[in-house]
Motif scaffolding. Structure first.
Motif, PDB file in Angstrom:
ATOM      1  N   GLY A  95      30.445  34.742  33.887  1.00 59.09           N
ATOM      2  CA  GLY A  95      31.048  35.964  33.365  1.00 59.09           C
ATOM      3  C   GLY A  95      30.233  37.173  33.785  1.00 59.09           C
ATOM      4  O   GLY A  95      29.030  37.086  34.071  1.00 59.09           O
ATOM      5  N   SER A  96      30.882  38.333  33.831  1.00 58.46           N
ATOM      6  CA  SER A  96      30.173  39.546  34.237  1.00 58.46           C
ATOM      7  C   SER A  96      29.103  39.935  33.232  1.00 58.46           C
ATOM      8  O   SER A  96      28.141  40.643  33.578  1.00 58.46           O
ATOM      9  N   ASN A  97      29.220  39.459  31.992  1.00 56.45           N
ATOM     10  CA  ASN A  97      28.165  39.742  31.017  1.00 56.45           C
ATOM     11  C   ASN A  97      26.834  39.130  31.448  1.00 56.45           C
ATOM     12  O   ASN A  97      25.778  39.735  31.280  1.00 56.45           O
ATOM     13  N   ASP A 195      30.718  48.973  36.630  1.00 62.43           N
ATOM     14  CA  ASP A 195      31.468  47.844  36.094  1.00 62.43           C
ATOM     15  C   ASP A 195      32.941  48.040  36.435  1.00 62.43           C
ATOM     16  O   ASP A 195      33.612  48.906  35.869  1.00 62.43           O
ATOM     17  N   ALA A 197      35.516  45.803  36.130  1.00 62.84           N
ATOM     18  CA  ALA A 197      36.241  44.639  35.610  1.00 62.84           C
ATOM     19  C   ALA A 197      37.756  44.794  35.744  1.00 62.84           C
ATOM     20  O   ALA A 197      38.485  43.794  35.849  1.00 62.84           O
ATOM     21  N   SER A 222      30.125  45.467  39.960  1.00 61.59           N
ATOM     22  CA  SER A 222      30.457  44.158  39.385  1.00 61.59           C
ATOM     23  C   SER A 222      31.964  44.005  39.210  1.00 61.59           C
ATOM     24  O   SER A 222      32.689  44.981  39.017  1.00 61.59           O
ATOM     25  N   ARG A 223      32.414  42.770  39.296  1.00 64.74           N
ATOM     26  CA  ARG A 223      33.817  42.395  39.090  1.00 64.74           C
ATOM     27  C   ARG A 223      33.858  41.157  38.198  1.00 64.74           C
ATOM     28  O   ARG A 223      32.837  40.563  37.883  1.00 64.74           O
ATOM     29  N   THR A 224      35.066  40.760  37.824  1.00 67.93           N
ATOM     30  CA  THR A 224      35.250  39.555  37.026  1.00 67.93           C
ATOM     31  C   THR A 224      36.525  38.862  37.451  1.00 67.93           C
ATOM     32  O   THR A 224      37.460  39.506  37.947  1.00 67.93           O
ATOM     33  N   SER A 226      38.053  37.198  35.066  1.00 68.81           N
ATOM     34  CA  SER A 226      38.674  37.015  33.750  1.00 68.81           C
ATOM     35  C   SER A 226      40.015  37.712  33.633  1.00 68.81           C
ATOM     36  O   SER A 226      40.928  37.201  32.980  1.00 68.81           O
ATOM     37  N   ARG A 235      34.854  31.745  32.745  1.00 70.92           N
ATOM     38  CA  ARG A 235      33.606  32.511  32.763  1.00 70.92           C
ATOM     39  C   ARG A 235      33.035  32.639  34.178  1.00 70.92           C
ATOM     40  O   ARG A 235      32.056  31.982  34.543  1.00 70.92           O
ATOM     41  N   GLY A 237      31.942  35.831  36.657  1.00 71.29           N
ATOM     42  CA  GLY A 237      31.762  37.228  37.023  1.00 71.29           C
ATOM     43  C   GLY A 237      30.902  37.310  38.262  1.00 71.29           C
ATOM     44  O   GLY A 237      30.204  36.354  38.611  1.00 71.29           O
ATOM     45  N   TYR A 238      30.942  38.445  38.943  1.00 68.09           N
ATOM     46  CA  TYR A 238      30.186  38.544  40.182  1.00 68.09           C
ATOM     47  C   TYR A 238      29.899  40.004  40.502  1.00 68.09           C
ATOM     48  O   TYR A 238      30.467  40.918  39.893  1.00 68.09           O
TER      49      TYR A 238
END
Length: 364
Positions: A95-97, A195, A197, A222-224, A226, A235, A237-238
């Protein structure tokens, strides 16, 4: 243990974590859940079959540790993003978190600060606290925007080690201008993190922060999977950045942090990117429909480039939230006075939400 009174306050918790609250999105089970910006569309059957087959093959080797460098996944993500990126530019996590956590472990921490612009994604400040990084709240312009001038002024005022942007912004859906990112980058010697997302829900052809990576080794995007890929439960993210950033992440990641099953599922899903992204067009259509009907009902939806709508003009958000819940629909009360946020679901889910809200509006 019976008869023993003991609580979190009695533990030797870090002082900077005392009094904080964990991430708290409600998890009530209702027929229509539109509160956490999930992609509510089911994965197409043929895609699901390929994912299951890929995971089944990976299960036969789970007695061995996974590929620590998750090379096929990084190749697949680079191919999906384009922009001349290669596996060396890509990092991924659960996940991106977790991507954000690793970024702050590498570049934040005790004695370092992170500048963000609330209202924004609540996990940014929570992860900052968890890594011992000092969170600084910058100001936004009218309409939840951040102009280049405002970003630069806040950077000069606070001299942060890391600058966080969210574009499109959560929870407002507000676009983030590329000029703001570029100006912020030039104003700091630290990391600038964007971010993205919700990037797949931006207008078609709209350039993203990925176009700014060339020549900016301290910029991280960052991307996701999700949201657009309906992969929230997997889960994944990258991020995309200069290869040196991925090297920094290797210093703080846990060994073998991405399981073989996660890698297999994600690679299989990315092989169906076009089919998966076809859902995005329908979500954008429902989002725009929500905007139109909310306006007709007398609410004040904010312009959005995401898969959700923040709308004002709600006299009593708590009451409307409860009444929607009674009708089997859950949205998000973010504590923004006079506002609620709703995710764009399927056509049927969107209809249920709008009909329920219309009934509440007419009965008020």
């Amino acid at each position: 243990m019976e008869g023993v009174s003991f609580s979190l306050d009695d533990l030797p918790l870090r002082d900077d974590l005392r009094g904080l609250a964990p991430y708290g999105a409600p998890q009530a089970r209702v027929p229509v859940a539109l509160n956490v910006n999930e992609n509510t569309h089911p994965i197409p059957d043929d895609v699901a079959r390929d994912i299951v087959e890929s995971v089944a093959r990976a299960v036969l080797e789970v007695n061995r540790y996974p590929d620590r460098e998750f090379t096929p996944l990084r190749d697949a993500l680079a191919g999906y993003l384009g922009h001349g990126l290669t596996r060396d530019n890509i990092w991924a996590a659960n996940g991106s978190n977790e991507v954000i956590q690793q970024l702050l472990q590498a570049f934040g921490g005790p004695g370092r600060s992170v500048l963000g612009f609330p209202p924004t994604y609540s996990m940014h400040s929570i992860i900052a606290a968890g890594t011992g990084s000092r969170w600084i709240e910058g100001v936004r312009d009218a309409g939840f925007a951040i102009s280049p001038e405002t970003a630069v002024a806040e950077i000069r005022r606070h001299a942060p080690d890391i600058v966080f942007f969210c574009g499109p912004n959560n929870p407002t859906g507000t676009p983030l201008e590329l000029e703001t990112i570029a100006a912020a980058y030039d104003a700091t010697d630290g990391i600038v993190f964007v971010d993205e997302a919700y990037a797949e829900f931006m207008p078609t052809g709209q350039p993203t922060a990925l176009t700014l990576l060339e020549g900016r080794p301290r910029l991280v995007v960052s991307r996701t999977m999700s949201k657009a890929f309906a992969f929230a439960g997997a889960r994944v993210g990258y991020l995309a950045a200069h290869p040196a950033v991925a090297d920094a992440m290797r210093l703080v990641r846990l060994p073998y942090h991405l399981s073989s099953l996660t890698q297999a599922a994600a690679v299989a899903a990315l092989q169906h990117a076009d089919e998966m992204l076809a859902m995005v067009d329908d979500i954008k259509e429902q989002r725009d429909r929500i905007m139109r009907v909310l306006t007709e009902l007398g609410y004040e939806p904010w312009p959005t480039w995401s898969n959700f709508v923040l709308f004002g003009g709600v006299d009593d958000p708590g009451d409307v939230f409860r009444r929607l819940l009674e009708k089997g629909v859950i949205v998000r009360d973010l504590g923004i006075p006079g506002h609620l946020r709703v995710s764009a679901g399927t056509e049927a889910e969107t209809t249920t939400f709008l009909d329920a809200l219309r009934d509440i509006r007419l009965s008020s």
